[in-house]
Write a protein that holds these residues in place. Structure first.
Motif, PDB file in Angstrom:
ATOM      1  N   LEU A 132       0.830  -1.303   0.151  1.00 40.49           N
ATOM      2  CA  LEU A 132       0.040   0.017  -0.106  1.00 40.49           C
ATOM      3  C   LEU A 132       0.813   1.095   0.025  1.00 40.49           C
ATOM      4  O   LEU A 132       0.473   2.085  -0.929  1.00 40.49           O
ATOM      5  N   ARG A 133       1.884   1.142   0.887  1.00 40.20           N
ATOM      6  CA  ARG A 133       2.993   2.413   0.784  1.00 40.20           C
ATOM      7  C   ARG A 133       3.463   2.674  -0.672  1.00 40.20           C
ATOM      8  O   ARG A 133       3.718   3.867  -1.048  1.00 40.20           O
ATOM      9  N   ALA A 134       3.962   1.442  -1.249  1.00 36.00           N
ATOM     10  CA  ALA A 134       4.323   1.489  -2.596  1.00 36.00           C
ATOM     11  C   ALA A 134       3.508   2.348  -3.663  1.00 36.00           C
ATOM     12  O   ALA A 134       3.620   2.988  -4.239  1.00 36.00           O
ATOM     13  N   SER A 135       2.309   1.729  -3.343  1.00 34.51           N
ATOM     14  CA  SER A 135       1.121   2.295  -4.300  1.00 34.51           C
ATOM     15  C   SER A 135       0.776   3.557  -4.006  1.00 34.51           C
ATOM     16  O   SER A 135       0.815   4.335  -5.065  1.00 34.51           O
ATOM     17  N   ILE A 136       0.707   4.194  -2.915  1.00 32.75           N
ATOM     18  CA  ILE A 136       0.590   5.449  -2.577  1.00 32.75           C
ATOM     19  C   ILE A 136       1.749   6.387  -3.262  1.00 32.75           C
ATOM     20  O   ILE A 136       1.413   7.398  -3.804  1.00 32.75           O
ATOM     21  N   ALA A 137       3.020   5.811  -2.938  1.00 34.75           N
ATOM     22  CA  ALA A 137       4.016   6.674  -3.492  1.00 34.75           C
ATOM     23  C   ALA A 137       3.948   6.783  -5.096  1.00 34.75           C
ATOM     24  O   ALA A 137       4.122   7.824  -5.657  1.00 34.75           O
ATOM     25  N   ASP A 138       3.406   5.624  -5.622  1.00 30.35           N
ATOM     26  CA  ASP A 138       3.417   5.441  -7.077  1.00 30.35           C
ATOM     27  C   ASP A 138       2.348   6.613  -7.553  1.00 30.35           C
ATOM     28  O   ASP A 138       2.424   7.338  -8.460  1.00 30.35           O
ATOM     29  N   LEU A 139       1.111   6.579  -6.862  1.00 30.32           N
ATOM     30  CA  LEU A 139      -0.010   7.675  -7.207  1.00 30.32           C
ATOM     31  C   LEU A 139       0.589   8.801  -7.083  1.00 30.32           C
ATOM     32  O   LEU A 139       0.246   9.710  -7.782  1.00 30.32           O
ATOM     33  N   GLN A 140       1.311   9.210  -5.874  1.00 29.14           N
ATOM     34  CA  GLN A 140       1.906  10.639  -5.756  1.00 29.14           C
ATOM     35  C   GLN A 140       2.481  11.073  -6.683  1.00 29.14           C
ATOM     36  O   GLN A 140       2.719  12.002  -7.161  1.00 29.14           O
ATOM     37  N   SER A 141       3.411   9.992  -7.397  1.00 29.05           N
ATOM     38  CA  SER A 141       4.524  10.242  -8.381  1.00 29.05           C
ATOM     39  C   SER A 141       3.819  10.650  -9.369  1.00 29.05           C
ATOM     40  O   SER A 141       3.988  11.719 -10.309  1.00 29.05           O
ATOM     41  N   GLN A 142       2.483  10.063  -9.784  1.00 23.80           N
ATOM     42  CA  GLN A 142       1.852  10.073 -11.066  1.00 23.80           C
ATOM     43  C   GLN A 142       0.976  11.563 -10.858  1.00 23.80           C
ATOM     44  O   GLN A 142       1.012  12.302 -12.059  1.00 23.80           O
ATOM     45  N   VAL A 143       0.554  11.971  -9.640  1.00 23.39           N
ATOM     46  CA  VAL A 143      -0.028  13.249  -9.519  1.00 23.39           C
ATOM     47  C   VAL A 143       0.831  14.193  -9.769  1.00 23.39           C
ATOM     48  O   VAL A 143       0.495  15.329 -10.680  1.00 23.39           O
ATOM     49  N   GLU A 144       1.865  14.281  -9.330  1.00 23.42           N
ATOM     50  CA  GLU A 144       3.044  15.088  -9.453  1.00 23.42           C
ATOM     51  C   GLU A 144       3.409  15.509 -10.850  1.00 23.42           C
ATOM     52  O   GLU A 144       3.495  16.452 -11.683  1.00 23.42           O
ATOM     53  N   GLN A 145       3.329  14.101 -11.658  1.00 23.51           N
ATOM     54  CA  GLN A 145       3.738  14.235 -13.162  1.00 23.51           C
ATOM     55  C   GLN A 145       2.493  15.004 -14.112  1.00 23.51           C
ATOM     56  O   GLN A 145       2.674  15.637 -14.916  1.00 23.51           O
ATOM     57  N   ILE A 146       1.258  14.648 -13.544  1.00 25.04           N
ATOM     58  CA  ILE A 146       0.212  15.253 -14.198  1.00 25.04           C
ATOM     59  C   ILE A 146      -0.066  16.787 -14.065  1.00 25.04           C
ATOM     60  O   ILE A 146      -0.439  17.374 -14.618  1.00 25.04           O
TER      61      ILE A 146
END
Length: 112
Positions: A34-48
């Protein structure tokens, strides 16, 4: 007063049962996933958000200004169209024909 062997807390809830080592490992794996998934989603948000900022810099005008301009142009178009239809109605009345016949004569289709 609860007895020492009673598993309930003072609030009428049972205290949690201790977890087995394999259950603890499974829980930790899930938490790490879940932590990895959250980090990945946060990275995607930053990219967008970066893409949005870059796109905004390429826009000629502010989006709200563009929308307002389009609305103003649509109003002008509709006013001109109304005047044109009114004139065709006058021509049709003067000739004693239907307005659709006048429209066809001037090459104006049903969807124009």
């Amino acid at each position: 007063m609860p007895s020492p062997g009673d598993l309930t807390t003072g609030y009428g809830q049972q205290s949690p049962t201790p977890l087995a080592p394999d259950q603890i490992m499974q829980r930790e794996k899930k938490q790490n996933a879940l932590r990895a998934s959250i980090a990945d989603l946060q990275s995607q948000v930053e990219q967008i958000e970066t893409q949005i900022a870059e796109t905004k810099t390429r826009l000629q005008n502010d989006p709200s200004t563009t929308v307002k301009r389009h609305i103003r142009l649509l109003h002008e178009y509709n006013e001109i169209k109304d005047v044109g239809q009114g004139l065709m109605g006058l021509i049709a009345d003067a000739r004693g024909v239907r307005q659709i016949d006048v429209q066809r004569e001037y090459g104006i289709g049903d969807k124009d």
